[in-house]
Design an enzyme around this catalytic site. Structure first.
Site, PDB file in Angstrom:
ATOM      1  CB  SER A 154      -0.982  -0.012   1.179  1.00  0.00           C
ATOM      2  OG  SER A 154      -1.788   0.973   1.024  1.00  0.00           O
ATOM      3  CG  ASP A 178      -3.976  -3.155  -3.985  1.00  0.00           C
ATOM      4  OD1 ASP A 178      -4.228  -3.234  -5.078  1.00  0.00           O
ATOM      5  OD2 ASP A 178      -5.066  -2.780  -3.355  1.00  0.00           O
ATOM      6  CG  HIS A 248      -5.455  -2.737   0.236  1.00  0.00           C
ATOM      7  ND1 HIS A 248      -5.084  -2.190  -0.889  1.00  0.00           N
ATOM      8  CD2 HIS A 248      -4.920  -2.227   1.235  1.00  0.00           C
ATOM      9  CE1 HIS A 248      -4.139  -1.445  -0.469  1.00  0.00           C
ATOM     10  NE2 HIS A 248      -3.880  -1.174   0.644  1.00  0.00           N
TER      11      HIS A 248
END
Length: 451
Positions: A154, A178, A248
């Site tokens: 992330s 991601d 996610h």
């Protein structure tokens, strides 16, 4: 964006720090997230020498760090509740299982813990500066930039990119799991991860419609299930916290699965997910072509990438099963029909081996057009790999509930494995499929010469 917005408002049970003895990841409470935390970056070294006990290291204290070995940095992202990443321990152990290396967990929980996402995002370049200070000292002691692999999750993916840019793209590899989308979408390359940040940049996009970044960011960008809803993840808010983070986090669990190699998750370079689903991009991995790229740790083995040269934004698509190890086994189902009129519909195919094991694939993402004497090649995806198929069943459906029932007259159906192209292809001739009625048959090896 609903998941992103609601996530910030959900409370969590408080957790406290526990840093006595061996170094452990900073654990904070939801209260800390509400009041905010100042940035404090801790580097925790894990080695094969003492897996059970991490050491705090910094630019002046290297502990058991060995500059002659590969170094992998793990960088987490936004922590709205202050808890430790549930996957961190498994990722450290998995990396040490595949190679005797330095694994450095970059703990910036003090900074990432806040309910206000922009506050955490604003600290990413500062975290990158701390890492540069440490890497500078690694180089002084004889380490090589090419021996550094950064795995960023992330926000951590963009932190990795900032570090890579500081070294003019000479880091060996960056893996973005991601990469965060909010506040980074449509930003210029210098303000996010991009393909020039390392010698090889691979990215897994698993939540492009909410928390993740949609567009390509690496030399090769993997889109599991199109990068959207992941199988096995809750589809509604009634799934609780898993609804907000499951898609996610799937990128992390795909990477973890690649370390174990219970099976290889294979991807197919393609322009779009639709083209992949329609079987237009599955030429790699066949008997006379290069192997397909592998998702995760071994992505850099792909022959389409040359170290030091790289590729620019090659997109690769694949589907997954609901649970680890996530592998899907692809077959082409070739059907030649002889109906006078065009029949549009979907096919469900089920395979059974001699032991009674079964696996099923519904090819219903869009209707296929079956025309007289025309071969339609459908891409089927199965959760199991059956070595010896003893029986096959087909169901044809137009999707009509109130309309008349149709027949699909089949001259030949052929089944060919993409995962194992050298396996005998299986055929059956002269079938009539009644709509919504299962037709079961025993396949035979196809003749070597096909008309």
């Amino acid at each position: 964006m609903l998941r992103f917005c609601v996530l910030l408002a959900l409370p969590c049970l408080a957790r406290s720090d526990g840093n006595e003895g061996c170094a452990t990841f900073t654990r904070l409470s939801f209260h800390s997230a509400v009041v905010g935390t100042g940035l404090d970056v801790r580097l925790m070294l894990h080695t094969e020498k003492d897996r059970a006990c991490a050491q705090i290291i910094n630019s002046t204290a290297f502990g058991d760090f060995n500059v002659t070995k590969r170094t992998t940095f793990i960088i987490h992202g936004f922590r709205p509740t202050g808890s430790a990443p549930v996957w961190m321990g498994d990722l450290v152990a998995g990396l040490l299982d595949v190679e005797d290396m330095n694994v450095v967990v970059v703990d910036w929980n003090r900074g990432a813990t806040t309910v206000i996402y922009p506050h955490a995002s604003s600290k990413t370049k500062k975290v990158a500066m701390v890492l540069k200070e440490f890497i500078d000292q690694m180089l002084v002691k004889g380490a090589s930039l090419g021996n550094i692999h950064m795995i960023g999750v992330s926000l951590g993916a963009h932190i990795s990119g900032f570090v890579g840019e500081m070294y003019a793209g000479q880091l060996g590899r960056i893996t973005g799991l991601d990469p965060a989308g909010p506040l980074f979408n449509e930003k210029p390359p210098e303000d996010r991860l991009d393909p020039s940040d390392a010698q090889f940049v691979d990215v897994i996009h698993s939540d492009i419609n909410a928390l993740g970044y949609k567009e390509p960011l690496g030399n090769i960008d993997f889109y599991p299930n199109g990068g959207l809803d992941q199988p096995g993840c809750p589809k509604t808010i009634f799934g609780g916290m898993r609804y907000f983070k499951c898609d996610h986090q799937r990128s992390v669990y795909l990477f973890l699965a690649s370390l174990r190699r219970d099976c290889d998750v294979i991807a197919y370079p393609c322009d779009s997910y639709r083209d992949y689903r329609n079987g237009k991009c599955v030429n790699c991995g066949t008997a006379h072509t290069e192997p397909c790229p592998l998702v995760g740790y071994y992505a850099d083995l792909w022959k389409g990438y040359s170290r030091g040269k790289g590729l620019q934004s090659t997109k690769a698509f694949f589907d997954t099963a609901e649970q680890k190890p996530f592998c899907i086994y692809h077959y082409f189902v070739d059907i030649i029909s002889w109906n006078k009129n065009v029949r549009r519909g979907s096919i469900t195919i089920k395979l059974r081996d001699k032991d009674g094991n079964t696996t099923e694939s519904k090819i219903d993402h869009e209707p296929a057009a079956f025309q007289k004497y025309h071969q339609v090649s459908l891409l089927a995806r199965f959760n199991q790999d059956l070595n010896r198929v003893a029986a096959v069943s087909l169901v044809f459906s137009t999707g009509s509930v109130l309309g008349p029932k149709y027949k699909l007259r089949v001259i030949r159906v052929k089944l060919r494995s993409l995962a194992h192209p050298h396996r005998p292809q299986l055929c059956r001739y002269d079938l009539v499929l009644m709509e919504n009625v299962e037709t079961v048959f025993q396949p035979i090896p196809c003749p070597r010469l096909q008309l």
